[in-house]
Design a protein around this motif. Structure first.
Motif, short mmCIF file in Angstrom:
data_model
loop_
_atom_site.label_atom_id
_atom_site.label_comp_id
_atom_site.label_asym_id
_atom_site.label_seq_id
_atom_site.Cartn_x
_atom_site.Cartn_y
_atom_site.Cartn_z
N VAL A 1 0.84 -1.19 0.00
CA VAL A 1 0.00 0.00 0.00
C VAL A 1 0.88 1.25 0.00
N ALA A 2 0.29 2.38 -0.41
CA ALA A 2 1.05 3.63 -0.53
C ALA A 2 0.74 4.61 0.58
N LYS A 3 -0.12 4.20 1.53
CA LYS A 3 -0.45 5.04 2.68
C LYS A 3 -0.18 4.24 3.94
N PRO A 4 -0.06 4.93 5.09
CA PRO A 4 0.14 4.20 6.35
C PRO A 4 -0.88 3.08 6.49
N PRO A 5 -0.44 1.86 6.78
CA PRO A 5 -1.34 0.70 6.83
C PRO A 5 -2.51 0.88 7.80
N SER A 6 -3.68 0.45 7.35
CA SER A 6 -4.86 0.47 8.21
C SER A 6 -5.20 -0.93 8.72
N LYS A 7 -4.52 -1.94 8.17
CA LYS A 7 -4.74 -3.32 8.58
C LYS A 7 -3.39 -3.94 8.95
N SER A 8 -3.41 -4.91 9.84
CA SER A 8 -2.17 -5.47 10.38
C SER A 8 -1.30 -6.13 9.32
N TYR A 9 -1.90 -6.67 8.29
CA TYR A 9 -1.14 -7.40 7.29
C TYR A 9 -0.58 -6.51 6.18
N GLU A 10 -1.01 -5.26 6.12
CA GLU A 10 -0.58 -4.39 5.02
C GLU A 10 0.87 -3.94 5.19
N LEU A 11 1.56 -3.84 4.07
CA LEU A 11 2.95 -3.38 4.06
C LEU A 11 3.03 -2.07 3.27
N PHE A 12 3.60 -1.07 3.90
CA PHE A 12 3.70 0.26 3.29
C PHE A 12 5.01 0.39 2.52
N ALA A 13 4.90 0.76 1.26
CA ALA A 13 6.09 0.95 0.42
C ALA A 13 5.99 2.29 -0.28
N SER A 14 6.90 3.18 0.04
CA SER A 14 6.96 4.49 -0.60
C SER A 14 7.97 4.44 -1.73
N VAL A 15 7.66 5.11 -2.83
CA VAL A 15 8.57 5.12 -3.97
C VAL A 15 9.90 5.78 -3.59
N SER A 16 9.92 6.53 -2.50
CA SER A 16 11.15 7.18 -2.06
C SER A 16 12.04 6.28 -1.22
N ASP A 17 11.50 5.10 -0.84
CA ASP A 17 12.28 4.19 0.01
C ASP A 17 11.82 2.75 -0.16
N PHE A 18 12.56 1.98 -0.94
CA PHE A 18 12.25 0.56 -1.15
C PHE A 18 13.18 -0.34 -0.34
N SER A 19 13.79 0.20 0.71
CA SER A 19 14.82 -0.53 1.45
C SER A 19 14.31 -1.80 2.13
N GLN A 20 13.00 -1.87 2.43
CA GLN A 20 12.49 -3.04 3.14
C GLN A 20 12.05 -4.17 2.22
N VAL A 21 12.02 -3.89 0.93
CA VAL A 21 11.50 -4.88 -0.02
C VAL A 21 12.29 -6.19 0.04
N ASP A 22 13.60 -6.09 0.13
CA ASP A 22 14.43 -7.30 0.18
C ASP A 22 13.97 -8.24 1.30
N SER A 23 13.78 -7.70 2.50
CA SER A 23 13.39 -8.55 3.63
C SER A 23 12.00 -9.12 3.47
N TRP A 24 11.09 -8.37 2.85
CA TRP A 24 9.73 -8.87 2.64
C TRP A 24 9.70 -10.07 1.70
N LEU A 25 10.58 -10.07 0.73
CA LEU A 25 10.55 -11.10 -0.31
C LEU A 25 11.41 -12.32 0.03
N GLN A 26 12.08 -12.27 1.17
CA GLN A 26 12.89 -13.41 1.59
C GLN A 26 12.20 -14.19 2.71
N HIS A 27 12.56 -15.46 2.78
CA HIS A 27 12.06 -16.31 3.86
C HIS A 27 13.24 -17.09 4.43
#
Length: 251
Positions: free
Chosen positions: A153-179
């Motif tokens: 999502v592009a806004k602060p999450p309203s649900k516990s499972y939502e992940l916020f990703a801003s085009v100005s900062d994709f630094s967390q994407v790596d960790s989200w896509l790894q297991h």
């Protein structure tokens, strides 16, 4: 879907839900409140068997189709006719049912281009389930498995499972896509942000697309036109962009 594919559209998107008797049916909502003619008979999809769904009267005059039937239509039409399937967050059993469908009908796997969800746990579990298909010896040597993409999502999450990703900062994407420290998912499906069309935003998308598959989804009110899509694909190097193909799209 059949009309779109026959007209040359390559990818169509759908949401799926699991019925009480474990059939995957196309359904955007958890119930048929918006679609059923008689709301007094409304129940959650998960509380209805497919026979009961067939027995409902829908405003459109047609019942929601089974995912199996839609994939078979794509296979019959052939060519590039494929589905992008979204599984709603928390609907873990729908993911298990999808793998079960693939196990029973391996010839239909390639008709599913992408599976996506906002639910990271569900998606990583689905990756494990698909890996087991290969481990169990299913003949997949020449079969392309669907790409697994995590919706954000592009806004602060309203649900516990939502992940916020801003085009100005994709630094967390790596960790989200790894297991467990290893690559698991192929990419992300980002909510549209106007900044994506600016030079810095396009550069960020392009850099992310070097490492992962990237899609962009839009909401009502976002620019749904050929200029926006072309910009995201050609300059941002994204692989997928959702569109309702309005009459003004080509303008």
């Amino acid at each position: 879907y059949e009309s779109a594919w026959s007209a040359g559209v390559h990818l169509c998107e759908c949401d799926v839900a699991l019925t009480k008797d474990e059939k995957l049916v196309l359904a955007h909502d958890s119930d048929f409140t918006r679609l059923a003619l008689d709301p007094s008979k409304n129940k959650k999809v998960s509380d209805l068997t497919m026979k009961e769904i067939i027995g409902l009267t829908f405003k459109s005059g047609t019942r929601p189709p089974l995912l199996l039937d839609v994939l078979r239509s794509a296979q019959t039409i052939g060519g590039s006719a494929r589905l992008v399937v979204e599984i709603k967050a928390g609907n873990d059993e729908a993911g298990v049912a999808l793998v079960r469908l693939f196990r029973r009908h391996p010839q239909l796997i390639e008709r599913c281009a992408v599976v996506m969800s906002f639910d990271a746990y569900l998606m990583h579990r689905l990756r494990n389930e698909l890996s087991e298909l290969i481990d169990q010896g299913l003949q997949l040597a020449n079969v392309k498995l669907p790409e697994l993409l995590l919706l954000t999502v592009a806004k602060p999450p309203s649900k516990s499972y939502e992940l916020f990703a801003s085009v100005s900062d994709f630094s967390q994407v790596d960790s989200w896509l790894q297991h467990e420290g290893k690559p698991s998912l192929e990419g992300v499906y980002l909510q549209f942000q106007p900044q994506m069309l600016q030079p810095q935003g396009l550069a960020a998308l392009s850099a992310l697309s070097v490492h992962y598959k990237v899609g962009v989804w839009m909401m009502l009110g976002d620019p749904d036109d050929i200029v926006t899509v072309a910009c995201l694909v050609e300059k941002g190097r994204v692989s997928y962009v959702n569109t309702d193909l309005p009459r003004s799209f080509s303008g």
